[in-house]
Design a protein around this motif. Structure first.
Motif, PDB file in Angstrom:
ATOM      1  N   THR A   1       0.696  -1.108   0.002  1.00  0.00           N
ATOM      2  CA  THR A   1      -0.094   0.063   0.015  1.00  0.00           C
ATOM      3  C   THR A   1       0.758   1.356   0.213  1.00  0.00           C
ATOM      4  OG1 THR A   1      -0.197   0.274   2.484  1.00  0.00           O
ATOM      5  CG2 THR A   1      -1.937  -1.163   1.229  1.00  0.00           C
ATOM      6  N   ASP A   2       2.025   1.175  -0.063  1.00  0.00           N
ATOM      7  CA  ASP A   2       3.026   2.103  -0.001  1.00  0.00           C
ATOM      8  C   ASP A   2       3.939   2.290  -1.344  1.00  0.00           C
ATOM      9  OD1 ASP A   2       5.436   3.850   0.477  1.00  0.00           O
ATOM     10  OD2 ASP A   2       5.576   3.120   2.477  1.00  0.00           O
ATOM     11  N   ASP A   3       3.399   3.434  -2.107  1.00  0.00           N
ATOM     12  CA  ASP A   3       3.742   3.790  -3.473  1.00  0.00           C
ATOM     13  C   ASP A   3       5.486   3.639  -3.288  1.00  0.00           C
ATOM     14  OD1 ASP A   3       1.548   4.000  -4.162  1.00  0.00           O
ATOM     15  OD2 ASP A   3       1.536   5.959  -4.747  1.00  0.00           O
TER      16      ASP A   3
ATOM     17  N   ASP B   1     -14.062   2.627   5.782  1.00  0.00           N
ATOM     18  CA  ASP B   1     -12.505   2.633   5.865  1.00  0.00           C
ATOM     19  C   ASP B   1     -11.845   1.214   5.684  1.00  0.00           C
ATOM     20  OD1 ASP B   1     -12.286   5.370   6.459  1.00  0.00           O
ATOM     21  OD2 ASP B   1     -12.058   4.874   8.633  1.00  0.00           O
TER      22      ASP B   1
ATOM     23  N   ARG C   1     -11.877   0.321   1.991  1.00  0.00           N
ATOM     24  CA  ARG C   1     -10.735   1.028   1.319  1.00  0.00           C
ATOM     25  C   ARG C   1      -9.153   0.132   1.666  1.00  0.00           C
ATOM     26  NH1 ARG C   1     -13.247   5.798   3.689  1.00  0.00           N
ATOM     27  NH2 ARG C   1     -14.384   6.870   1.865  1.00  0.00           N
ATOM     28  N   ARG C   2      -9.407  -0.241   2.822  1.00  0.00           N
ATOM     29  CA  ARG C   2      -8.246  -1.150   3.568  1.00  0.00           C
ATOM     30  C   ARG C   2      -8.075  -2.409   2.749  1.00  0.00           C
ATOM     31  NH1 ARG C   2      -6.624  -5.261   7.256  1.00  0.00           N
ATOM     32  NH2 ARG C   2      -8.768  -5.970   7.342  1.00  0.00           N
TER      33      ARG C   2
ATOM     34  N   ASP D   1      -7.063  -1.261  -0.890  1.00  0.00           N
ATOM     35  CA  ASP D   1      -5.721  -0.884  -0.963  1.00  0.00           C
ATOM     36  C   ASP D   1      -4.687  -2.040  -1.159  1.00  0.00           C
ATOM     37  OD1 ASP D   1      -4.323   1.269  -1.317  1.00  0.00           O
ATOM     38  OD2 ASP D   1      -3.888   1.845   0.835  1.00  0.00           O
TER      39      ASP D   1
ATOM     40  N   TYR E   1      -5.330  -2.301  -5.356  1.00  0.00           N
ATOM     41  CA  TYR E   1      -4.435  -1.274  -5.680  1.00  0.00           C
ATOM     42  C   TYR E   1      -2.897  -1.694  -5.415  1.00  0.00           C
ATOM     43  CZ  TYR E   1      -8.686   1.308  -5.451  1.00  0.00           C
ATOM     44  OH  TYR E   1      -9.795   1.993  -5.587  1.00  0.00           O
ATOM     45  N   GLY E   2      -2.840  -2.880  -4.496  1.00  0.00           N
ATOM     46  CA  GLY E   2      -1.273  -3.403  -4.471  1.00  0.00           C
ATOM     47  C   GLY E   2      -0.845  -3.930  -5.782  1.00  0.00           C
TER      48      GLY E   2
ATOM     49  N   ARG F   1      -0.027  -1.131  -8.099  1.00  0.00           N
ATOM     50  CA  ARG F   1       1.173  -0.460  -7.854  1.00  0.00           C
ATOM     51  C   ARG F   1       2.313  -1.261  -8.116  1.00  0.00           C
ATOM     52  NH1 ARG F   1      -1.718   0.350  -2.983  1.00  0.00           N
ATOM     53  NH2 ARG F   1      -2.258   2.750  -2.629  1.00  0.00           N
TER      54      ARG F   1
ATOM     55  N   SER G   1     -13.243  -6.909  -4.239  1.00  0.00           N
ATOM     56  CA  SER G   1     -11.998  -6.854  -4.394  1.00  0.00           C
ATOM     57  C   SER G   1     -11.298  -7.916  -5.232  1.00  0.00           C
ATOM     58  CB  SER G   1     -11.214  -6.558  -3.147  1.00  0.00           C
ATOM     59  OG  SER G   1     -10.854  -8.004  -2.478  1.00  0.00           O
TER      60      SER G   1
END
Length: 238
Positions: A48-50, A88, A91-92, A95, A99-100, A103, A141
């Motif tokens: 989750t950290d770009d 929330d 979104r978790r 993410d 989104y992982g 990324r 998801s």
């Protein structure tokens, strides 16, 4: 088999369960497989950290000189109906699970395009096509992951980057064991999971790893845009 000899792979969520089994199998077949995980991987990386994702991919390429295969396996679960989980929590879950994969794929693609054997394999789930009770956020998801897989395959076919997904059923992984431990009656919960498996048992992580390696292998050069079920027959048998 040595079909992965000389190839470099990244496996997210590679410290345990399906990811660890995939890393071991890739290495046994000649690859250099690097596990990325928040804790316990070859490289610590939160998907989750770009910045962490970009750094991890560059570390692999700097050390090994190339990147040929990306296995987007990192994922988390969520239990609840559409009303039970707040936004929330939605979104978790997205993410990490969706989104992982976005990324990692975006960071890896400049290097994958240089490979003669480029492949991306995403980890989906049978919940993308089968409604299960209290799995709303998780199911959504994973449905998105499978749709993304086909769209990526179409977009990247001209770049000779194959994109596929594996769709596991309920597997005997640490995540499932943690879910069972939270149940009021863990033994009954386990029996319920086994009962819905036509093969009469949970899927082994190693079986899913073999499917991942089939999709990632250079020997499968005509396979792209495919979602391969490894679910003990849950989706298609009654």
């Amino acid at each position: 088999m040595t079909d992965f000899t000389g190839l470099v792979a990244i496996v997210t969520g590679g410290a345990s369960g399906i990811g660890a089994a995939t890393v071991a199998l890739l290495n046994s077949r000649g690859a250099t497989a690097v596990s990325l995980d928040r804790v316990g991987g070859d490289i610590d990386c939160d998907v989750t950290d770009d910045a962490a994702v970009a750094s991890a991919v560059e570390q692999v390429v700097a050390q090994y000189g190339r990147l040929d295969i990306l296995i987007n396996n990192a994922g988390i679960g969520a239990v609840g109906t559409i009303e039970d989980n707040d936004l929330d929590e939605w979104r978790r879950v997205f993410d990490v699970n969706l989104y992982g994969a976005v990324r990692l794929s975006r960071a890896a693609l400049p290097h994958l395009r240089l490979s003669p054997s480029a492949a991306i394999v995403n980890t989906g789930s049978i919940v993308a096509g089968t409604g299960l009770v209290k799995r709303a956020a998780y199911s959504a998801s994973k449905g998105a992951v499978e749709s993304l897989t086909r769209a990526m395959a179409a977009d990247l076919i001209a770049d000779r980057v194959r994109v596929n997904a594996v769709s596991p059923g309920t597997a005997d992984t640490p995540w499932v064991q943690r879910l069972l431990a939270q149940a009021d009656d863990p033994d009954a919960a386990l029996q319920a999971l086994v009962a819905r498996q036509p093969i009469g048992r949970l899927v082994a992580p190693e079986e899913i790893a073999h499917a991942v390696c089939y999709l990632a292998s250079p020997l499968s050069g005509s396979t792209t845009g495919t979602v391969l079920a490894v679910d003990g027959g849950v989706h298609s048998l009654r």
